[in-house]
Design a protein around this motif. Sequence first.
Motif, PDB file in Angstrom:
ATOM      1  N   LEU A 113       0.840  -1.183   0.000  1.00 21.39           N
ATOM      2  CA  LEU A 113       0.000   0.000   0.000  1.00 21.39           C
ATOM      3  C   LEU A 113       0.882   1.242   0.000  1.00 21.39           C
ATOM      4  N   THR A 114       0.708   2.092  -0.988  1.00 17.77           N
ATOM      5  CA  THR A 114       1.416   3.366  -1.054  1.00 17.77           C
ATOM      6  C   THR A 114       0.401   4.482  -0.880  1.00 17.77           C
ATOM      7  N   PRO A 115       0.557   5.341   0.145  1.00 17.78           N
ATOM      8  CA  PRO A 115      -0.482   6.328   0.445  1.00 17.78           C
ATOM      9  C   PRO A 115      -0.663   7.359  -0.657  1.00 17.78           C
ATOM     10  N   ARG A 116      -1.928   7.741  -0.852  1.00 17.34           N
ATOM     11  CA  ARG A 116      -2.254   8.795  -1.804  1.00 17.34           C
ATOM     12  C   ARG A 116      -2.776  10.039  -1.101  1.00 17.34           C
ATOM     13  N   SER A 117      -3.546   9.846  -0.022  1.00 17.79           N
ATOM     14  CA  SER A 117      -4.131  10.997   0.671  1.00 17.79           C
ATOM     15  C   SER A 117      -3.049  11.778   1.406  1.00 17.79           C
ATOM     16  N   LEU A 118      -3.243  13.086   1.530  1.00 13.22           N
ATOM     17  CA  LEU A 118      -2.257  13.958   2.150  1.00 13.22           C
ATOM     18  C   LEU A 118      -2.005  13.569   3.604  1.00 13.22           C
ATOM     19  N   LEU A 119      -3.076  13.260   4.332  1.00 15.49           N
ATOM     20  CA  LEU A 119      -2.926  12.900   5.740  1.00 15.49           C
ATOM     21  C   LEU A 119      -2.069  11.655   5.903  1.00 15.49           C
ATOM     22  N   LEU A 120      -2.356  10.626   5.128  1.00 16.06           N
ATOM     23  CA  LEU A 120      -1.616   9.377   5.267  1.00 16.06           C
ATOM     24  C   LEU A 120      -0.185   9.499   4.766  1.00 16.06           C
ATOM     25  N   LYS A 121       0.064  10.369   3.768  1.00 21.08           N
ATOM     26  CA  LYS A 121       1.430  10.606   3.320  1.00 21.08           C
ATOM     27  C   LYS A 121       2.270  11.228   4.418  1.00 21.08           C
ATOM     28  N   GLN A 122       1.627  11.954   5.315  1.00 26.95           N
ATOM     29  CA  GLN A 122       2.353  12.560   6.424  1.00 26.95           C
ATOM     30  C   GLN A 122       2.695  11.534   7.503  1.00 26.95           C
ATOM     31  N   ILE A 123       2.022  10.384   7.482  1.00 25.35           N
ATOM     32  CA  ILE A 123       2.220   9.361   8.513  1.00 25.35           C
ATOM     33  C   ILE A 123       3.038   8.185   7.996  1.00 25.35           C
ATOM     34  N   PHE A 124       2.653   7.642   6.826  1.00 28.04           N
ATOM     35  CA  PHE A 124       3.259   6.422   6.302  1.00 28.04           C
ATOM     36  C   PHE A 124       3.960   6.670   4.965  1.00 28.04           C
ATOM     37  N   THR A 125       5.052   5.948   4.739  1.00 31.76           N
ATOM     38  CA  THR A 125       5.652   5.912   3.408  1.00 31.76           C
ATOM     39  C   THR A 125       5.167   4.700   2.629  1.00 31.76           C
ATOM     40  N   ARG A 126       4.994   3.589   3.326  1.00 30.71           N
ATOM     41  CA  ARG A 126       4.539   2.355   2.680  1.00 30.71           C
ATOM     42  C   ARG A 126       4.024   1.399   3.742  1.00 30.71           C
ATOM     43  N   ILE A 127       3.095   0.536   3.330  1.00 32.16           N
ATOM     44  CA  ILE A 127       2.582  -0.505   4.211  1.00 32.16           C
ATOM     45  C   ILE A 127       2.648  -1.825   3.459  1.00 32.16           C
ATOM     46  N   ASN A 128       3.278  -2.815   4.078  1.00 35.83           N
ATOM     47  CA  ASN A 128       3.391  -4.144   3.479  1.00 35.83           C
ATOM     48  C   ASN A 128       2.549  -5.138   4.271  1.00 35.83           C
ATOM     49  N   ILE A 129       1.736  -5.901   3.575  1.00 36.67           N
ATOM     50  CA  ILE A 129       0.851  -6.871   4.216  1.00 36.67           C
ATOM     51  C   ILE A 129       1.074  -8.229   3.566  1.00 36.67           C
ATOM     52  N   ASP A 130       1.282  -9.248   4.398  1.00 35.72           N
ATOM     53  CA  ASP A 130       1.484 -10.610   3.901  1.00 35.72           C
ATOM     54  C   ASP A 130       0.418 -11.519   4.491  1.00 35.72           C
ATOM     55  N   GLY A 131       0.040 -12.538   3.752  1.00 34.10           N
ATOM     56  CA  GLY A 131      -0.935 -13.463   4.277  1.00 34.10           C
ATOM     57  C   GLY A 131      -1.139 -14.671   3.407  1.00 34.10           C
ATOM     58  N   GLY A 132      -2.063 -15.501   3.865  1.00 29.24           N
ATOM     59  CA  GLY A 132      -2.501 -16.673   3.131  1.00 29.24           C
ATOM     60  C   GLY A 132      -4.015 -16.654   3.160  1.00 29.24           C
ATOM     61  N   GLU A 133      -4.620 -17.633   3.812  1.00 28.17           N
ATOM     62  CA  GLU A 133      -6.076 -17.616   3.972  1.00 28.17           C
ATOM     63  C   GLU A 133      -6.508 -16.384   4.764  1.00 28.17           C
ATOM     64  N   LEU A 134      -5.679 -15.984   5.744  1.00 27.79           N
ATOM     65  CA  LEU A 134      -5.931 -14.802   6.560  1.00 27.79           C
ATOM     66  C   LEU A 134      -4.679 -13.922   6.552  1.00 27.79           C
ATOM     67  N   VAL A 135      -4.827 -12.699   7.052  1.00 31.16           N
ATOM     68  CA  VAL A 135      -3.674 -11.809   7.179  1.00 31.16           C
ATOM     69  C   VAL A 135      -2.726 -12.362   8.235  1.00 31.16           C
ATOM     70  N   GLN A 136      -1.439 -12.355   7.926  1.00 29.63           N
ATOM     71  CA  GLN A 136      -0.438 -12.911   8.844  1.00 29.63           C
ATOM     72  C   GLN A 136       0.549 -11.863   9.352  1.00 29.63           C
ATOM     73  N   ARG A 137       0.775 -10.820   8.569  1.00 31.08           N
ATOM     74  CA  ARG A 137       1.826  -9.862   8.919  1.00 31.08           C
ATOM     75  C   ARG A 137       1.502  -8.505   8.308  1.00 31.08           C
ATOM     76  N   ILE A 138       1.651  -7.447   9.111  1.00 30.44           N
ATOM     77  CA  ILE A 138       1.462  -6.082   8.633  1.00 30.44           C
ATOM     78  C   ILE A 138       2.666  -5.258   9.069  1.00 30.44           C
ATOM     79  N   GLU A 139       3.292  -4.596   8.130  1.00 28.93           N
ATOM     80  CA  GLU A 139       4.421  -3.730   8.442  1.00 28.93           C
ATOM     81  C   GLU A 139       4.107  -2.309   7.981  1.00 28.93           C
ATOM     82  N   LEU A 140       4.157  -1.369   8.910  1.00 28.62           N
ATOM     83  CA  LEU A 140       3.888   0.027   8.606  1.00 28.62           C
ATOM     84  C   LEU A 140       5.187   0.811   8.684  1.00 28.62           C
TER      85      LEU A 140
END
Length: 203
Positions: A145-172
Amino acid sequence: MAAFGSDYRKWLLTLLLGFSSFAHAFDLQQLSAQLARPQVIHGDFIQEKHLRALPKPLTSTGTFVLARDHGLLWQLKTPLQQDYRITAQGIARRNGNEWQMLPGKSAGAEQNRLFLAVLQGDSSGLQRDFDLQLQGEAKDWKLTLTPRSLLLKQIFTRINIDGGELVQRIELQETQGDSTLLKMQNSVSNQPLSDAEQHDFAQ
């Protein structure tokens, strides 16, 4: 000529198989449907907050309950005990026997809303604020996930999410160089809400 015909048929078969696999590639719509399928998910989490100023991450652990029609119960166990409830109405913190709503514009509030959207498979909600790139297949996928909104650009540069049947890992990854790693463990989707959990969502 016969050899040419045989080679042509092999080439055509390979081409058709390639188109077939492309047509059935795992996409965002399929991922959303997969993550939204369970009615209730129970699990454990380990959250590591990596701060530039500290040599070791700040680690917290706890349990979570995700209910498709209600929201998310986020129950910290260590290093302190504190329960949070995240729903479409906002974020609340348990105070004794009651839930107290928290301000909704903080960075922490945005992070918790993001967790809820990701865990529920709300790709349409995520696409309003992020550019989404999906790789892999249903049993092993990675979503960036690469932020587009101005607010989220001020907080995050990128978010990586890994999973299989369910979400297993989120890195902000945050703009100031800090990061948060959330590992979802022991997740099960075959247990209904308990009476106490139903009560927590109903309050």
